[in-house]
Design a protein around this motif. Structure first.
Motif, PDB file in Angstrom:
ATOM      1  N   PRO A   1      34.753  38.324  14.482  1.00  8.94           N
ATOM      2  CA  PRO A   1      34.344  37.579  13.285  1.00  8.94           C
ATOM      3  C   PRO A   1      33.954  38.505  12.133  1.00  8.94           C
ATOM      4  CG  PRO A   1      32.614  37.509  14.947  1.00  8.94           C
ATOM      5  CD  PRO A   1      33.783  38.211  15.568  1.00  8.94           C
ATOM      6  N   ASN A   2      34.358  38.114  10.944  1.00  7.80           N
ATOM      7  CA  ASN A   2      33.981  38.811   9.721  1.00  7.80           C
ATOM      8  C   ASN A   2      33.313  37.774   8.821  1.00  7.80           C
ATOM      9  OD1 ASN A   2      33.737  40.306   7.404  1.00  7.80           O
ATOM     10  ND2 ASN A   2      35.878  40.895   7.274  1.00  7.80           N
ATOM     11  N   ASN A   3      31.977  37.733   8.869  1.00  6.23           N
ATOM     12  CA  ASN A   3      31.190  36.782   8.085  1.00  6.23           C
ATOM     13  C   ASN A   3      30.516  37.515   6.940  1.00  6.23           C
ATOM     14  OD1 ASN A   3      31.581  34.545   9.914  1.00  6.23           O
ATOM     15  ND2 ASN A   3      30.202  35.613  11.289  1.00  6.23           N
ATOM     16  N   VAL A   4      30.542  36.933   5.765  1.00  6.38           N
ATOM     17  CA  VAL A   4      29.873  37.528   4.605  1.00  6.38           C
ATOM     18  C   VAL A   4      29.047  36.468   3.891  1.00  6.38           C
ATOM     19  CG1 VAL A   4      31.568  39.370   4.242  1.00  6.38           C
ATOM     20  CG2 VAL A   4      31.893  37.163   3.132  1.00  6.38           C
ATOM     21  N   THR A   5      28.061  36.928   3.148  1.00  6.00           N
ATOM     22  CA  THR A   5      27.240  36.057   2.316  1.00  6.00           C
ATOM     23  C   THR A   5      27.321  36.573   0.887  1.00  6.00           C
ATOM     24  OG1 THR A   5      25.726  35.615   4.147  1.00  6.00           O
ATOM     25  CG2 THR A   5      24.909  35.156   1.914  1.00  6.00           C
ATOM     26  N   PHE A   6      27.629  35.684  -0.045  1.00  3.67           N
ATOM     27  CA  PHE A   6      27.726  36.039  -1.451  1.00  3.67           C
ATOM     28  C   PHE A   6      26.693  35.246  -2.248  1.00  3.67           C
ATOM     29  CE2 PHE A   6      32.496  36.729  -0.627  1.00  3.67           C
ATOM     30  CZ  PHE A   6      32.318  38.087  -0.398  1.00  3.67           C
TER      31      PHE A   6
ATOM     32  N   TYR B   1      43.663  41.853  10.003  1.00  6.48           N
ATOM     33  CA  TYR B   1      42.355  42.144   9.434  1.00  6.48           C
ATOM     34  C   TYR B   1      42.299  41.647   7.995  1.00  6.48           C
ATOM     35  CZ  TYR B   1      37.770  44.119   9.299  1.00  6.48           C
ATOM     36  OH  TYR B   1      36.404  44.235   9.241  1.00  6.48           O
ATOM     37  N   GLU B   2      41.505  40.603   7.801  1.00  6.11           N
ATOM     38  CA  GLU B   2      41.312  40.025   6.470  1.00  6.11           C
ATOM     39  C   GLU B   2      39.837  40.066   6.111  1.00  6.11           C
ATOM     40  OE1 GLU B   2      44.868  36.740   6.226  1.00  6.11           O
ATOM     41  OE2 GLU B   2      43.003  36.138   7.197  1.00  6.11           O
ATOM     42  N   SER B   3      39.575  40.135   4.813  1.00 10.62           N
ATOM     43  CA  SER B   3      38.187  40.096   4.334  1.00 10.62           C
ATOM     44  C   SER B   3      38.160  39.455   2.948  1.00 10.62           C
ATOM     45  CB  SER B   3      37.587  41.513   4.300  1.00 10.62           C
ATOM     46  OG  SER B   3      38.379  42.384   3.530  1.00 10.62           O
ATOM     47  N   TRP B   4      36.967  39.106   2.541  1.00 10.16           N
ATOM     48  CA  TRP B   4      36.768  38.454   1.245  1.00 10.16           C
ATOM     49  C   TRP B   4      36.320  39.472   0.206  1.00 10.16           C
ATOM     50  CZ3 TRP B   4      38.525  33.751   0.474  1.00 10.16           C
ATOM     51  CH2 TRP B   4      38.597  32.859   1.537  1.00 10.16           C
ATOM     52  N   ILE B   5      36.824  39.316  -1.017  1.00  9.90           N
ATOM     53  CA  ILE B   5      36.346  40.060  -2.185  1.00  9.90           C
ATOM     54  C   ILE B   5      35.613  39.052  -3.068  1.00  9.90           C
ATOM     55  CG2 ILE B   5      36.990  41.383  -4.245  1.00  9.90           C
ATOM     56  CD1 ILE B   5      37.479  42.905  -1.679  1.00  9.90           C
ATOM     57  N   HIS B   6      34.362  39.346  -3.348  1.00 12.62           N
ATOM     58  CA  HIS B   6      33.523  38.427  -4.131  1.00 12.62           C
ATOM     59  C   HIS B   6      33.909  38.478  -5.605  1.00 12.62           C
ATOM     60  CE1 HIS B   6      30.145  36.112  -5.405  1.00 12.62           C
ATOM     61  NE2 HIS B   6      29.477  37.124  -5.935  1.00 12.62           N
TER      62      HIS B   6
ATOM     63  N   LEU C   1      22.932  31.428  -2.607  1.00 14.61           N
ATOM     64  CA  LEU C   1      23.720  32.090  -1.569  1.00 14.61           C
ATOM     65  C   LEU C   1      24.736  31.117  -0.979  1.00 14.61           C
ATOM     66  CD1 LEU C   1      20.873  33.968   0.344  1.00 14.61           C
ATOM     67  CD2 LEU C   1      22.386  34.880  -1.425  1.00 14.61           C
ATOM     68  N   TYR C   2      25.894  31.650  -0.619  1.00 12.10           N
ATOM     69  CA  TYR C   2      26.898  30.828   0.072  1.00 12.10           C
ATOM     70  C   TYR C   2      27.729  31.738   0.969  1.00 12.10           C
ATOM     71  CZ  TYR C   2      30.480  32.598  -3.101  1.00 12.10           C
ATOM     72  OH  TYR C   2      31.343  33.416  -3.785  1.00 12.10           O
ATOM     73  N   ASN C   3      28.413  31.101   1.913  1.00 10.72           N
ATOM     74  CA  ASN C   3      29.267  31.816   2.854  1.00 10.72           C
ATOM     75  C   ASN C   3      30.682  31.277   2.767  1.00 10.72           C
ATOM     76  OD1 ASN C   3      26.417  31.400   4.301  1.00 10.72           O
ATOM     77  ND2 ASN C   3      27.253  33.398   4.810  1.00 10.72           N
ATOM     78  N   PRO C   4      31.651  32.112   2.385  1.00  4.20           N
ATOM     79  CA  PRO C   4      33.039  31.666   2.492  1.00  4.20           C
ATOM     80  C   PRO C   4      33.392  31.518   3.978  1.00  4.20           C
ATOM     81  CG  PRO C   4      32.952  33.959   1.788  1.00  4.20           C
ATOM     82  CD  PRO C   4      31.542  33.466   1.866  1.00  4.20           C
TER      83      PRO C   4
ATOM     84  N   ALA D   1      35.897  32.117  -7.741  1.00  7.56           N
ATOM     85  CA  ALA D   1      37.019  32.025  -6.803  1.00  7.56           C
ATOM     86  C   ALA D   1      37.140  33.360  -6.065  1.00  7.56           C
ATOM     87  CB  ALA D   1      38.305  31.701  -7.545  1.00  7.56           C
ATOM     88  N   ASP D   2      36.622  33.401  -4.864  1.00  2.00           N
ATOM     89  CA  ASP D   2      36.703  34.628  -4.072  1.00  2.00           C
ATOM     90  C   ASP D   2      38.145  34.853  -3.633  1.00  2.00           C
ATOM     91  OD1 ASP D   2      33.916  34.955  -4.279  1.00  2.00           O
ATOM     92  OD2 ASP D   2      33.611  33.593  -2.584  1.00  2.00           O
ATOM     93  N   THR D   3      38.483  36.111  -3.401  1.00  2.75           N
ATOM     94  CA  THR D   3      39.846  36.480  -3.042  1.00  2.75           C
ATOM     95  C   THR D   3      39.878  36.983  -1.612  1.00  2.75           C
ATOM     96  OG1 THR D   3      40.241  37.150  -5.333  1.00  2.75           O
ATOM     97  CG2 THR D   3      41.798  37.951  -3.681  1.00  2.75           C
ATOM     98  N   LYS D   4      40.806  36.454  -0.834  1.00  7.13           N
ATOM     99  CA  LYS D   4      41.001  36.940   0.529  1.00  7.13           C
ATOM    100  C   LYS D   4      42.047  38.046   0.477  1.00  7.13           C
ATOM    101  CE  LYS D   4      42.525  33.931   3.495  1.00  7.13           C
ATOM    102  NZ  LYS D   4      42.893  33.031   4.604  1.00  7.13           N
ATOM    103  N   ILE D   5      41.720  39.217   1.049  1.00  7.44           N
ATOM    104  CA  ILE D   5      42.677  40.318   1.090  1.00  7.44           C
ATOM    105  C   ILE D   5      43.028  40.637   2.543  1.00  7.44           C
ATOM    106  CG2 ILE D   5      41.869  41.329  -1.085  1.00  7.44           C
ATOM    107  CD1 ILE D   5      40.466  43.498   0.658  1.00  7.44           C
ATOM    108  N   SER D   6      44.188  41.217   2.727  1.00  3.56           N
ATOM    109  CA  SER D   6      44.631  41.588   4.066  1.00  3.56           C
ATOM    110  C   SER D   6      44.704  43.102   4.183  1.00  3.56           C
ATOM    111  CB  SER D   6      46.010  40.997   4.361  1.00  3.56           C
ATOM    112  OG  SER D   6      46.468  41.474   5.620  1.00  3.56           O
ATOM    113  N   ASN D   7      44.111  43.619   5.240  1.00  3.16           N
ATOM    114  CA  ASN D   7      44.227  45.032   5.599  1.00  3.16           C
ATOM    115  C   ASN D   7      44.989  45.162   6.913  1.00  3.16           C
ATOM    116  OD1 ASN D   7      42.625  46.251   3.419  1.00  3.16           O
ATOM    117  ND2 ASN D   7      40.996  45.015   4.291  1.00  3.16           N
ATOM    118  N   SER D   8      45.734  44.141   7.246  1.00  5.24           N
ATOM    119  CA  SER D   8      46.521  44.136   8.477  1.00  5.24           C
ATOM    120  C   SER D   8      47.525  45.285   8.437  1.00  5.24           C
ATOM    121  CB  SER D   8      47.252  42.812   8.648  1.00  5.24           C
ATOM    122  OG  SER D   8      46.320  41.753   8.721  1.00  5.24           O
TER     123      SER D   8
END
Length: 181
Positions: free
Chosen positions: A34-39, A89-94, A46-49, A100-107
């Motif tokens: 899991p890759n959880n973030v809080t922005f 491997y994906e993560s969020w960019i705040h 605060l919120y969590n995508p 509108a957060d951006t999902k990026i892939s590092n796969s």
């Protein structure tokens, strides 16, 4: 999702005339990490995508050699050669400005902080009552993060150890780790 680990190893051991060899190919798949973030949004709340779940695959070989030079002197060496990839491997960019957060892939990138090569070499002198050894540990360069934005340099560390068996049940020992730093 539940994080899972699949791991396979196959060892082969050979002992001949003072030389002991262990050869171990390995494979591991860490799945659903899991890759959880809080922005913080632009109003200060605060919120969590949504959580993202990632996979890492590592395969390689470890070779461990022990050579008994004579009854008082041994030489041991261990090397690990491996390749580790973020297969998913994906993560969020705040984005605080637009919300509108951006999902990026590092796969496909190399896994963070996993070198392709590690080894150590340890010569050891020993008697029935005492021992002394010096270990050279080496860690190869490795990616600092999953974006593979930069690498951390390879480095060596030298450790010194000595001990004396006072009785069968009591040993005095001393270690100096990172001897040259």
């Amino acid at each position: 999702q539940i994080q899972t680990i699949q791991q396979f190893e196959l060892g082969y051991k050979v002992k001949k005339e003072g030389l002991t060899s262990n050869i171990t190919p390995f494979y591991s798949l860490l799945a659903h990490i899991p890759n959880n973030v809080t922005f913080t949004n632009n109003t200060g709340n605060l919120y969590n995508p949504p959580a993202l779940y990632n996979d890492i695959r590592t395969m390689g070989i470890e070779i461990d050699e022990l050579y008994e030079v004579n009854k008082k002197f041994d030489l041991r060496g261990v090397i690990t050669l491996q390749n580790s990839k973020a297969t998913q491997y994906e993560s969020w960019i705040h984005n605080n400005q637009t919300g509108a957060d951006t999902k990026i892939s590092n796969s496909g990138n190399q896994t963070a902080n996993v070198p392709n090569i590690m080894f150590n070499i340890t010569p050891e002198f020993h008697t029935e009552k005492a021992y002394a050894n010096l270990t050279w540990n080496f860690m190869g360069k490795r990616q600092a993060n999953f974006q593979n934005a930069f690498t951390m340099n390879a480095f060596s560390q030298f450790n010194l150890a000595a001990g004396y068996n006072i009785t069968k049940a009591l040993t005095a020992s001393a270690n100096i780790n990172n001897l040259l730093n």
